[in-house]
Design a protein around this motif. Structure first.
Motif, PDB file in Angstrom:
ATOM      1  N   ILE A 160      -1.313 -14.958 -30.740  1.00 36.35           N
ATOM      2  CA  ILE A 160      -1.839 -16.282 -30.458  1.00 36.35           C
ATOM      3  C   ILE A 160      -1.145 -16.802 -29.205  1.00 36.35           C
ATOM      4  CG2 ILE A 160      -1.880 -18.663 -31.289  1.00 36.35           C
ATOM      5  CD1 ILE A 160      -2.009 -17.511 -34.136  1.00 36.35           C
ATOM      6  N   ALA A 161      -1.932 -17.197 -28.213  1.00 38.12           N
ATOM      7  CA  ALA A 161      -1.343 -17.654 -26.959  1.00 38.12           C
ATOM      8  C   ALA A 161      -1.888 -19.042 -26.625  1.00 38.12           C
ATOM      9  CB  ALA A 161      -1.677 -16.664 -25.843  1.00 38.12           C
ATOM     10  N   ASP A 162      -0.968 -20.019 -26.526  1.00 37.47           N
ATOM     11  CA  ASP A 162      -1.377 -21.391 -26.212  1.00 37.47           C
ATOM     12  C   ASP A 162      -1.149 -21.639 -24.721  1.00 37.47           C
ATOM     13  OD1 ASP A 162      -2.188 -23.999 -26.356  1.00 37.47           O
ATOM     14  OD2 ASP A 162      -0.807 -24.585 -27.941  1.00 37.47           O
ATOM     15  N   GLU A 163      -2.215 -21.602 -23.956  1.00 35.61           N
ATOM     16  CA  GLU A 163      -2.160 -21.769 -22.494  1.00 35.61           C
ATOM     17  C   GLU A 163      -1.119 -20.878 -21.826  1.00 35.61           C
ATOM     18  OE1 GLU A 163      -3.063 -25.186 -20.541  1.00 35.61           O
ATOM     19  OE2 GLU A 163      -3.521 -26.397 -22.326  1.00 35.61           O
ATOM     20  N   PRO A 164      -1.206 -19.576 -22.021  1.00 40.90           N
ATOM     21  CA  PRO A 164      -0.162 -18.677 -21.499  1.00 40.90           C
ATOM     22  C   PRO A 164      -0.078 -18.657 -19.977  1.00 40.90           C
ATOM     23  CG  PRO A 164      -2.056 -17.402 -22.226  1.00 40.90           C
ATOM     24  CD  PRO A 164      -2.294 -18.821 -22.667  1.00 40.90           C
ATOM     25  N   THR A 165      -1.147 -19.062 -19.286  1.00 35.99           N
ATOM     26  CA  THR A 165      -1.112 -19.047 -17.822  1.00 35.99           C
ATOM     27  C   THR A 165      -0.962 -20.456 -17.240  1.00 35.99           C
ATOM     28  OG1 THR A 165      -3.522 -19.221 -17.572  1.00 35.99           O
ATOM     29  CG2 THR A 165      -2.630 -16.999 -17.796  1.00 35.99           C
ATOM     30  N   GLY A 166      -0.734 -21.433 -18.128  1.00 38.39           N
ATOM     31  CA  GLY A 166      -0.691 -22.834 -17.705  1.00 38.39           C
ATOM     32  C   GLY A 166       0.358 -23.163 -16.661  1.00 38.39           C
ATOM     33  N   ASN A 167       1.484 -22.432 -16.663  1.00 37.04           N
ATOM     34  CA  ASN A 167       2.555 -22.698 -15.689  1.00 37.04           C
ATOM     35  C   ASN A 167       2.624 -21.663 -14.582  1.00 37.04           C
ATOM     36  OD1 ASN A 167       3.452 -25.000 -16.930  1.00 37.04           O
ATOM     37  ND2 ASN A 167       5.128 -24.024 -18.037  1.00 37.04           N
ATOM     38  N   LEU A 168       1.586 -20.827 -14.456  1.00 37.18           N
ATOM     39  CA  LEU A 168       1.676 -19.712 -13.506  1.00 37.18           C
ATOM     40  C   LEU A 168       0.672 -19.864 -12.367  1.00 37.18           C
ATOM     41  CD1 LEU A 168       1.896 -16.858 -16.171  1.00 37.18           C
ATOM     42  CD2 LEU A 168       3.795 -18.058 -15.066  1.00 37.18           C
ATOM     43  N   ASP A 169       1.025 -19.274 -11.204  1.00 33.79           N
ATOM     44  CA  ASP A 169       0.084 -19.311 -10.086  1.00 33.79           C
ATOM     45  C   ASP A 169      -1.067 -18.337 -10.382  1.00 33.79           C
ATOM     46  OD1 ASP A 169       0.702 -16.608  -9.056  1.00 33.79           O
ATOM     47  OD2 ASP A 169       2.647 -17.496  -8.577  1.00 33.79           O
ATOM     48  N   PRO A 170      -2.193 -18.479  -9.639  1.00 30.26           N
ATOM     49  CA  PRO A 170      -3.377 -17.681  -9.970  1.00 30.26           C
ATOM     50  C   PRO A 170      -3.112 -16.174 -10.015  1.00 30.26           C
ATOM     51  CG  PRO A 170      -3.964 -19.397  -8.409  1.00 30.26           C
ATOM     52  CD  PRO A 170      -2.465 -19.462  -8.580  1.00 30.26           C
ATOM     53  N   GLU A 171      -2.392 -15.646  -9.030  1.00 30.87           N
ATOM     54  CA  GLU A 171      -2.189 -14.195  -9.004  1.00 30.87           C
ATOM     55  C   GLU A 171      -1.406 -13.712 -10.229  1.00 30.87           C
ATOM     56  OE1 GLU A 171      -0.627 -12.753  -5.240  1.00 30.87           O
ATOM     57  OE2 GLU A 171      -0.073 -10.885  -6.279  1.00 30.87           O
ATOM     58  N   THR A 172      -0.337 -14.456 -10.545  1.00 30.34           N
ATOM     59  CA  THR A 172       0.468 -14.106 -11.714  1.00 30.34           C
ATOM     60  C   THR A 172      -0.350 -14.253 -12.994  1.00 30.34           C
ATOM     61  OG1 THR A 172       2.318 -14.994 -10.474  1.00 30.34           O
ATOM     62  CG2 THR A 172       2.715 -14.519 -12.773  1.00 30.34           C
ATOM     63  N   SER A 173      -1.228 -15.266 -13.027  1.00 29.26           N
ATOM     64  CA  SER A 173      -2.081 -15.463 -14.193  1.00 29.26           C
ATOM     65  C   SER A 173      -2.954 -14.238 -14.458  1.00 29.26           C
ATOM     66  CB  SER A 173      -2.985 -16.680 -14.001  1.00 29.26           C
ATOM     67  OG  SER A 173      -2.191 -17.837 -13.836  1.00 29.26           O
TER      68      SER A 173
END
Ligand code: ADP
Ligand code: ADP
Length: 228
Positions: A160-173
């Motif tokens: 379960i992932a709650d906004e796992p890319t919320g703090n990351l830049d697009p490439e890292t996302s």
């Protein structure tokens, strides 16, 4: 894998965060949970790993009826569920190795077995060479990879992932998404709350949209469906 029947969550302040919700999520699915802020997404997913209890209704996860689960049995449920957060939630004083090993040590594995399992997942996420570092010495993307390693080290059937890319830049996302894709392809069910429209519209999966605590849309290979 997960079944919710007529689930309602009313917080003590009177707010109804989830309202009479039904859903069925099958083993091996990848599910995006989308919707505006305050819609009830976090509450919906927190109930799956017993971070919140429903006020009424039934939830079955991995064959376990959560209403019959005693508080002391919650660690047993959590062992089969990996959880990934927007802010990583790594322990700052522990190394990368120790952060991942921590999850395993609670089930009393032998040290040699711990080392093998931890190094296996760290190499899967591409961080074998950074095992001795502290979280603060890593980039955001690397920290998220550690947290994903930690979430899968027990080989859970569900992540379960709650906004796992919320703090990351697009490439890292995108890198984090390839990792989650790979984990899903190996048979793990993934449930991911997200505001990332690019990702949802590009890597197609089932999309469940929640508004005012209710499911307003549920589509296989759906679209993000909101602006921005
Ligand atoms: P989302 O994840 O979609 O932003 P949440 O599940 O966090 O939605 O919140 C749904 C509603 O429940 C919001 O109105 C929020 O303010 C409220 N809420 C969330 N957590 C709590 C809490 N612990 N106590 C009281 N109200 C809460
Ligand atoms: P190598 O032989 O190349 O060091 P290992 O698989 O033996 O590879 O170990 C990889 C890394 O993990 C090493 O840097 C080692 O110090 C670290 N490591 C192994 N076990 C632990 C542990 N219990 N706590 C912290 N770091 C550990």
């Amino acid at each position: 894998m997960i079944e919710m029947q007529k689930v309602t969550k009313k917080y003590s302040n009177g707010i109804i965060a989830v309202n009479d919700l039904n859903i069925n999520i099958k083993h091996g699915e990848f599910l995006y949970v989308v919707g505006p802020s305050g819609a009830g997404k976090s509450t919906f997913i927190k109930m799956m790993y017993r971070e919140e209890k429903p006020t009424t209704g039934n939830i079955i996860v991995n064959g376990i009826d959560l209403s019959k689960l005693k508080n002391k049995q919650v660690p047993y449920l959590r062992r089969n569920i990996g959880v990934v957060f927007q802010d990583f939630k790594l322990l700052p004083t522990l190394t990368v190795f120790e952060n991942v090993a921590f999850a395993l040590e609670v089930i009393e594995q032998r040290p040699a077995e711990i080392k093998k399992l931890v190094m296996e997942v760290l190499s899967l996420v591409g961080l074998k060479h950074k095992v001795r570092m502290l979280p603060t010495e890593l980039s955001g993307g690397e920290q998220q990879r550690v947290s994903i390693a930690r979430s899968i080290v027990n080989k859970p059937k569900l992540v379960i992932a709650d906004e796992p890319t919320g703090n990351l830049d697009p490439e890292t996302s995108w890198e984090i998404m390839s990792l989650l894709e790979e984990i899903n392809l190996q048979g793990t069910t993934i449930i991911m709350a997200t505001h990332n429209r690019e990702i949802v519209n590009t890597i197609k999966h089932r999309v469940v949209a929640i508004e005012n605590g209710r499911i307003v849309r549920d589509e296989q290979r759906g679209e993000y469906g909101y602006e921005g």
